[in-house]
Design a protein around this motif. Sequence first.
Motif, PDB file in Angstrom:
ATOM      1  N   ARG A  23      22.325 -20.278  29.721  1.00 46.99           N
ATOM      2  CA  ARG A  23      20.776 -20.749  29.170  1.00 46.99           C
ATOM      3  C   ARG A  23      19.761 -19.477  29.586  1.00 46.99           C
ATOM      4  O   ARG A  23      18.684 -19.464  29.105  1.00 46.99           O
ATOM      5  CB  ARG A  23      20.672 -22.488  29.999  1.00 46.99           C
ATOM      6  CG  ARG A  23      20.375 -22.937  28.740  1.00 46.99           C
ATOM      7  CD  ARG A  23      20.823 -24.400  29.103  1.00 46.99           C
ATOM      8  NE  ARG A  23      21.330 -25.174  29.539  1.00 46.99           N
ATOM      9  CZ  ARG A  23      21.790 -25.669  30.645  1.00 46.99           C
ATOM     10  NH1 ARG A  23      21.006 -25.892  31.220  1.00 46.99           N
ATOM     11  NH2 ARG A  23      22.908 -26.110  30.485  1.00 46.99           N
ATOM     12  N   GLY A  24      20.219 -19.110  30.624  1.00 48.77           N
ATOM     13  CA  GLY A  24      19.623 -18.818  31.769  1.00 48.77           C
ATOM     14  C   GLY A  24      18.611 -17.412  31.096  1.00 48.77           C
ATOM     15  O   GLY A  24      17.961 -16.301  31.006  1.00 48.77           O
ATOM     16  N   GLN A  25      20.239 -16.277  30.613  1.00 48.67           N
ATOM     17  CA  GLN A  25      20.657 -15.056  29.539  1.00 48.67           C
ATOM     18  C   GLN A  25      19.434 -15.466  28.552  1.00 48.67           C
ATOM     19  O   GLN A  25      18.550 -14.348  28.164  1.00 48.67           O
ATOM     20  CB  GLN A  25      21.747 -14.853  29.700  1.00 48.67           C
ATOM     21  CG  GLN A  25      22.738 -14.247  30.464  1.00 48.67           C
ATOM     22  CD  GLN A  25      23.765 -14.704  29.832  1.00 48.67           C
ATOM     23  OE1 GLN A  25      24.243 -14.423  29.364  1.00 48.67           O
ATOM     24  NE2 GLN A  25      24.062 -13.278  31.059  1.00 48.67           N
ATOM     25  N   GLN A  26      19.311 -16.235  28.121  1.00 43.71           N
ATOM     26  CA  GLN A  26      18.993 -17.202  27.065  1.00 43.71           C
ATOM     27  C   GLN A  26      17.038 -16.709  26.801  1.00 43.71           C
ATOM     28  O   GLN A  26      16.179 -15.847  26.578  1.00 43.71           O
ATOM     29  CB  GLN A  26      19.068 -18.151  26.222  1.00 43.71           C
ATOM     30  CG  GLN A  26      20.325 -18.437  25.214  1.00 43.71           C
ATOM     31  CD  GLN A  26      21.154 -19.052  24.818  1.00 43.71           C
ATOM     32  OE1 GLN A  26      20.544 -20.110  25.202  1.00 43.71           O
ATOM     33  NE2 GLN A  26      21.989 -19.563  23.799  1.00 43.71           N
ATOM     34  N   ARG A  30      14.339 -14.177  25.910  1.00 44.32           N
ATOM     35  CA  ARG A  30      13.251 -15.275  24.715  1.00 44.32           C
ATOM     36  C   ARG A  30      11.941 -14.604  25.334  1.00 44.32           C
ATOM     37  O   ARG A  30      11.333 -13.840  24.479  1.00 44.32           O
ATOM     38  CB  ARG A  30      13.427 -16.849  24.432  1.00 44.32           C
ATOM     39  CG  ARG A  30      12.182 -16.782  23.691  1.00 44.32           C
ATOM     40  CD  ARG A  30      12.426 -18.324  23.317  1.00 44.32           C
ATOM     41  NE  ARG A  30      11.490 -19.157  23.320  1.00 44.32           N
ATOM     42  CZ  ARG A  30      11.109 -19.542  21.670  1.00 44.32           C
ATOM     43  NH1 ARG A  30      12.023 -19.431  21.592  1.00 44.32           N
ATOM     44  NH2 ARG A  30       9.956 -19.795  21.186  1.00 44.32           N
ATOM     45  N   GLN A  31      12.043 -14.432  27.016  1.00 41.33           N
ATOM     46  CA  GLN A  31      10.432 -14.096  27.361  1.00 41.33           C
ATOM     47  C   GLN A  31      10.909 -12.195  27.298  1.00 41.33           C
ATOM     48  O   GLN A  31       9.808 -12.106  27.233  1.00 41.33           O
ATOM     49  CB  GLN A  31      11.105 -14.114  28.799  1.00 41.33           C
ATOM     50  CG  GLN A  31       9.853 -13.819  29.703  1.00 41.33           C
ATOM     51  CD  GLN A  31       9.959 -14.160  31.075  1.00 41.33           C
ATOM     52  OE1 GLN A  31      11.241 -14.316  31.814  1.00 41.33           O
ATOM     53  NE2 GLN A  31       9.304 -14.185  31.828  1.00 41.33           N
ATOM     54  N   ALA A  32      11.506 -11.467  27.289  1.00 42.00           N
ATOM     55  CA  ALA A  32      11.072 -10.305  26.472  1.00 42.00           C
ATOM     56  C   ALA A  32      11.074 -10.097  25.099  1.00 42.00           C
ATOM     57  O   ALA A  32       9.947  -9.645  25.152  1.00 42.00           O
ATOM     58  CB  ALA A  32      13.023  -9.166  26.752  1.00 42.00           C
ATOM     59  N   PHE A  37       6.501  -8.888  22.232  1.00 42.02           N
ATOM     60  CA  PHE A  37       5.653  -8.789  20.917  1.00 42.02           C
ATOM     61  C   PHE A  37       4.200  -8.988  20.533  1.00 42.02           C
ATOM     62  O   PHE A  37       3.439  -9.242  20.131  1.00 42.02           O
ATOM     63  CB  PHE A  37       6.620  -9.792  19.899  1.00 42.02           C
ATOM     64  CG  PHE A  37       5.655 -11.062  18.694  1.00 42.02           C
ATOM     65  CD1 PHE A  37       5.694 -10.651  17.297  1.00 42.02           C
ATOM     66  CD2 PHE A  37       4.561 -11.750  18.846  1.00 42.02           C
ATOM     67  CE1 PHE A  37       5.113 -10.244  16.114  1.00 42.02           C
ATOM     68  CE2 PHE A  37       3.950 -11.783  17.295  1.00 42.02           C
ATOM     69  CZ  PHE A  37       4.126 -11.537  16.500  1.00 42.02           C
ATOM     70  N   SER A  38       4.518  -9.587  21.353  1.00 47.29           N
ATOM     71  CA  SER A  38       2.540  -9.904  22.450  1.00 47.29           C
ATOM     72  C   SER A  38       2.422  -8.865  22.484  1.00 47.29           C
ATOM     73  O   SER A  38       0.802  -8.176  21.668  1.00 47.29           O
ATOM     74  CB  SER A  38       2.299 -10.125  23.663  1.00 47.29           C
ATOM     75  OG  SER A  38       3.229 -11.991  23.702  1.00 47.29           O
ATOM     76  N   ALA A  39       2.950  -7.911  23.396  1.00 44.74           N
ATOM     77  CA  ALA A  39       2.073  -6.360  23.177  1.00 44.74           C
ATOM     78  C   ALA A  39       1.824  -5.422  21.446  1.00 44.74           C
ATOM     79  O   ALA A  39       1.011  -5.089  21.585  1.00 44.74           O
ATOM     80  CB  ALA A  39       3.250  -5.552  23.981  1.00 44.74           C
ATOM     81  N   PHE A  40       2.761  -6.123  20.570  1.00 45.24           N
ATOM     82  CA  PHE A  40       3.053  -5.110  19.511  1.00 45.24           C
ATOM     83  C   PHE A  40       1.296  -5.941  18.779  1.00 45.24           C
ATOM     84  O   PHE A  40       0.475  -5.689  18.403  1.00 45.24           O
ATOM     85  CB  PHE A  40       4.487  -5.670  18.373  1.00 45.24           C
ATOM     86  CG  PHE A  40       3.914  -5.453  17.109  1.00 45.24           C
ATOM     87  CD1 PHE A  40       3.578  -3.842  16.395  1.00 45.24           C
ATOM     88  CD2 PHE A  40       3.413  -6.134  16.184  1.00 45.24           C
ATOM     89  CE1 PHE A  40       3.593  -4.115  15.777  1.00 45.24           C
ATOM     90  CE2 PHE A  40       3.998  -6.481  14.663  1.00 45.24           C
ATOM     91  CZ  PHE A  40       3.889  -5.313  13.989  1.00 45.24           C
TER      92      PHE A  40
END
Length: 192
Positions: A23-26, A30-32, A37-40
Motif C-alpha cells: 500500500r505504501g508503494q502504491q 500514485r503520488q509520483a 501529471f499536474s506539472a504536465f
Amino acid sequence: MNIHDPGDGPKLPAVASATANQRGQQHELRQAKDEAFSAFYRATVRSLVGFLINQGAAVPVAADIAQDTMLSAYERWNTIDRPRAWVHTVASRALLRKMVSCEEQPVEQVPETTSLLADTDMIGEWEARHDLLPLLRALPDRQRQVLAWALSGFTPGDIADQLGMSDEAVRASLYKARRAVTAAIKGREEGQ
C-alpha cells in the motif's frame, strides 16, 4: 506431545506488514503520477485550448474539450509515451467529431467562468487582439488543422505522424495556409 518450531510462529503480522508495504508503494507511485501529471497539465492545458481555438473552436468548446482530454490523459497517464502529442491528437479528434456532429446546444446564459475561461468580457477582448483567428477560420479545414499544429510547436514530421498524413502533404498544406494568411494580411494592409 506438543511439537512447536519457533520458526512456525504467527505469520499474520508478516503478511500485514507486506500488505502495508505494498500500500505504501502504491501510494508513492500514485503520488509520483499525480505530481508528474499536474506539472504536465499546468504546462499544457492553456496552449491546448489555444490550439483548439486555432482550429476553429469557440473558446468554451475548446476549454471543455481540453478538460475532457486531460481527464482521459490522467486516466491513461502510465501508458502514454508522448503526452503532449497524445493530448493534441485526442483533442483535435474530439473537435472534429463535435464539428461533424452538428449538434446545437443552446444555452440561456453564458457558462460560468473557470480558470481556463477567464471573465467572459476578457474572452472577447482576447479574440479581438488576436487578428490571426479570423484568418485561420477562413482557411480550409485541413490547412487550418495543420497550421494549428505548427503554431503549437509541432514539426511537419510530428504533424504527419499524428494526423496519419505524409510529410509532403503536411508541408503542402502548411505552404498553402501560410500563403493564404500572408495574402490576407497584405490585403488588409493595402486596404488601410
